[in-house]
Design an enzyme around this catalytic site. Structure first.
Site, mmCIF file in Angstrom:
data_model
loop_
_atom_site.group_PDB
_atom_site.id
_atom_site.type_symbol
_atom_site.label_atom_id
_atom_site.label_comp_id
_atom_site.label_asym_id
_atom_site.label_seq_id
_atom_site.Cartn_x
_atom_site.Cartn_y
_atom_site.Cartn_z
ATOM 1 C CE LYS A 201 -0.740 -4.129 3.845
ATOM 2 N NZ LYS A 201 -1.191 -5.079 2.816
ATOM 3 C CE1 TYR B 284 -3.657 -1.812 5.707
ATOM 4 C CE2 TYR B 284 -3.176 0.479 5.185
ATOM 5 C CZ TYR B 284 -3.527 -0.793 4.779
ATOM 6 O OH TYR B 284 -3.739 -1.051 3.445
ATOM 7 C CB SER C 191 -0.892 -0.009 1.243
ATOM 8 O OG SER C 191 -1.477 1.255 1.469
#
Length: 306
Positions: free
Chosen positions: A199, A195, A165
């Site tokens: 990633k 998060y 991402s």
């Protein structure tokens, strides 16, 4: 800043699903392939004659997705039950696949979770996001390495495509191992920061996998698929969800970059790179081989006794 803008507002893609070659004879796994960009990836692979396994947790949803894809493509994917948040499930899934197949041409480590409640953990008490997005995929890949290596041939590497991402750009240069299991350090972090770390972990893992196994015929690459409408946003709400929706693109676009890496001739040359939407080489957010090796060692330690 320029790379962030470039990823948020990518130029028109020079690659389309029509550019995918005939994949007849190839066996491919897509984790999280029952919805979102995973499902779009499976659809394109089926349309080009690959044998595709959808590795996903929810049997009912996956079987519905398989029927829907069959109606659209005339081809039927296979279901492989896999819960990335449970290392025992990962082990069972890899064993089931190995009983059914002797080759694996492409592994799309596509599944993931974003922004769950802070108290949500994996079956083995890891942070849900890191445990699912990184550790689960690491273990699944590790167990499939013998099949991947056996499938590779001179000039025709097998491929491991790791969906990261743009969030990876907001973390680094290394992982904070104190936050990966439940405890005081982890609880001080927001779901967003956890998060970002997961990633970034996808990218660091991908780089180290390529470093260790390129000579064995494995090409590993990580990518930002783009900002896309999918069920990945299911844990977001309110203003956060509103703002995110302002920069989201249609889901099918999200499959383009990983399909480019996973199916095309140029894709076989992208090992160790980091890709941007749509189907472009970008700047790698993980640049420290020492930190990447440390992550690999930690991951190995976590699955040693599963």
């Amino acid at each position: 800043m320029g790379s962030t803008i470039s990823q948020l507002f990518p130029p028109k893609s020079k690659f389309s699903v029509d550019d995918i070659p005939n994949l007849e004879g190839q066996v491919i796994i897509v984790t999280g392939g029952s919805s979102g960009i995973g499902k779009e990836t499976v659809k394109a692979l089926l349309q080009h004659n690959a044998k595709v396994y959808i590795a996903a947790r929810n049997a009912k949803n996956t079987r519905e997705a398989i029927e829907d894809l069959k109606a659209q493509t005339g081809k039927e994917a296979e279901f492989l039950q896999l819960d990335l948040a449970d290392l025992q499930s990962v082990k069972r899934a890899a064993a089931e696949f190995s009983e059914k197949e002797t080759q694996l041409n492409v592994l799309f480590n596509n599944g993931g979770v974003m922004g769950p409640p802070i108290d949500q953990l994996t079956a083995q008490n890891y942070d849900c996001q890191f445990g699912t997005n990184v550790l689960g995929h690491f273990y699944f890949t590790k167990l499939l390495l013998p099949t991947l290596i056996e499938t590779a041939s001179p000039g025709k590497p097998v491929r491991v495509i790791n969906t990261a991402s743009s969030a990876a750009d907001f973390f680094g240069p290394s992982i904070d191992f104190n936050t990966l299991k439940d405890g005081p350090a982890r609880k001080k972090w927001s779901p967003e920061k956890l998060y970002f770390q997961s990633k970034f972990g996808n990218v660091a893992f991908s780089n180290e996998l390529n470093r260790r196994y390129a000579d064995h015929g494995i090409m590993s690459v990580a990518l930002n698929p783009g900002n896309l409408k999918s069920n990945l946003q299911r844990h977001l709400s309110g203003v956060h969800l509103f703002l995110v929706n302002l920069i989201l693109y249609p889901t099918p676009k999200g499959a383009l970059t990983q399909l480019w890496a996973g199916t095309t001739e140029v894709g076989a040359t992208l090992g160790g790179k980091h890709l941007y939407p749509w189907a472009r080489i970008g700047k790698n957010p993980s640049k420290d081989p020492v930190a990447e090796k440390e992550l690999w060692i930690w991951l190995e330690e976590q699955v040693a006794n599963i």
